[in-house]
Design a protein around this motif. Structure first.
Motif, PDB file in Angstrom:
ATOM      1  N   PRO A  16      20.642 -24.907 -29.848  1.00  0.00           N
ATOM      2  CA  PRO A  16      21.690 -24.536 -30.812  1.00  0.00           C
ATOM      3  C   PRO A  16      21.173 -23.427 -31.732  1.00  0.00           C
ATOM      4  O   PRO A  16      19.972 -23.163 -31.775  1.00  0.00           O
ATOM      5  N   PRO A  17      22.071 -22.795 -32.487  1.00  0.00           N
ATOM      6  CA  PRO A  17      21.616 -21.742 -33.405  1.00  0.00           C
ATOM      7  C   PRO A  17      20.570 -22.277 -34.381  1.00  0.00           C
ATOM      8  O   PRO A  17      20.696 -23.391 -34.885  1.00  0.00           O
ATOM      9  N   TRP A  18      19.561 -21.476 -34.648  1.00  0.00           N
ATOM     10  CA  TRP A  18      18.460 -21.907 -35.496  1.00  0.00           C
ATOM     11  C   TRP A  18      18.921 -22.246 -36.897  1.00  0.00           C
ATOM     12  O   TRP A  18      18.396 -23.159 -37.517  1.00  0.00           O
ATOM     13  N   MET A  66      28.422 -31.722 -29.495  1.00  0.00           N
ATOM     14  CA  MET A  66      29.192 -30.584 -28.976  1.00  0.00           C
ATOM     15  C   MET A  66      28.281 -29.480 -28.449  1.00  0.00           C
ATOM     16  O   MET A  66      28.656 -28.761 -27.531  1.00  0.00           O
ATOM     17  N   LEU A  67      27.100 -29.355 -29.015  1.00  0.00           N
ATOM     18  CA  LEU A  67      26.172 -28.311 -28.598  1.00  0.00           C
ATOM     19  C   LEU A  67      25.248 -28.758 -27.459  1.00  0.00           C
ATOM     20  O   LEU A  67      24.688 -27.920 -26.772  1.00  0.00           O
ATOM     21  N   GLY A  70      24.310 -31.954 -20.660  1.00  0.00           N
ATOM     22  CA  GLY A  70      23.828 -33.016 -19.779  1.00  0.00           C
ATOM     23  C   GLY A  70      23.876 -34.386 -20.417  1.00  0.00           C
ATOM     24  O   GLY A  70      24.766 -34.706 -21.196  1.00  0.00           O
ATOM     25  N   TRP A  71      22.892 -35.187 -20.065  1.00  0.00           N
ATOM     26  CA  TRP A  71      22.867 -36.566 -20.561  1.00  0.00           C
ATOM     27  C   TRP A  71      22.524 -36.640 -22.041  1.00  0.00           C
ATOM     28  O   TRP A  71      22.746 -37.670 -22.676  1.00  0.00           O
ATOM     29  N   TRP A  72      22.023 -35.549 -22.645  1.00  0.00           N
ATOM     30  CA  TRP A  72      21.784 -35.531 -24.083  1.00  0.00           C
ATOM     31  C   TRP A  72      23.094 -35.694 -24.846  1.00  0.00           C
ATOM     32  O   TRP A  72      23.123 -36.245 -25.940  1.00  0.00           O
ATOM     33  N   LYS A  73      24.180 -35.189 -24.265  1.00  0.00           N
ATOM     34  CA  LYS A  73      25.499 -35.323 -24.889  1.00  0.00           C
ATOM     35  C   LYS A  73      25.826 -36.799 -25.105  1.00  0.00           C
ATOM     36  O   LYS A  73      26.286 -37.196 -26.169  1.00  0.00           O
TER      37      LYS A  73
END
Length: 193
Positions: A16-18, A66-67, A70-73
């Motif tokens: 994601p954006p820093w 939202m960012l 895969g399975w991290w969602k």
């Protein structure tokens, strides 16, 4: 075989954006510092405060969901659900005994600490500062087990647990923000040359 530069570019695009990590890190740190300044003596006030912190954590996890890919969602969605449910329970039953609130808090810290430990170990090859999240997860897990074993602790200690959790999250997110910035801008610099 994927080259190191190709892996760096893929990682930079997947992160994601820093500045999102920087904003959440500053927010968590401010919440922790504000919590340490208050003097709460009623269980109702602590329950409402805990509800606010838990729901804020849930909302932040929804943003990360939202960012994520895969399975991290799924993992972030489960964490968001747990945080929001814990916050709602704190609002619905603010007059419950301290033991019930300590049990909710201990579950919250145990779940968050376990999640942070799993994430830190899984990113150890991508992030140089993975150990920071591991240490934070271990502290959260230890605080969670400690809270579960001693329900009779004072309200001030419960505030300290929530504040410690917020400060740990804040420092971790700020460090990650600068590391992500370095990865993303390092890849852009390589692409221009």
């Amino acid at each position: 075989m994927i080259s190191m530069a190709g892996a760096q570019r893929t990682l930079a695009r997947a992160l994601p954006p820093w500045w999102l990590f920087l904003i959440t890190g500053v927010g968590w740190t401010l919440v922790g510092l504000i919590l340490l300044r208050f003097d709460y003596t009623s269980v109702s006030a602590i329950a409402i405060l805990f509800g606010i912190v838990a729901i804020a954590a849930g909302v932040l996890e929804i943003g990360v969901t939202m960012l994520a890919a895969g399975w991290w969602k799924l993992l972030h969605a489960v964490l968001a659900f747990v945080f929001i449910v814990a916050g709602i329970v704190a609002f619905v039953h603010p007059g419950d005994t301290f033991a019930a609130l300590a049990a909710v808090m201990s579950f919250f810290l145990i779940f968050a600490g376990t999640f942070d430990i799993i994430v830190s170990i899984s990113i150890r090859h991508e992030m140089e500062v993975w150990w920071l999240q591991l240490i934070g997860g271990i502290i959260e897990l230890a605080l969670g087990f400690w809270a579960a074993g001693y329900y009779g602790r004072s309200a001030v200690l419960l505030i300290a647990w929530v504040a410690a959790f917020a400060i740990i999250r804040g420092v971790r997110d700020i460090v990650f923000a600068f590391r992500v910035h370095e990865v993303q801008h390092g890849v852009r610099g390589e692409a221009l040359t």
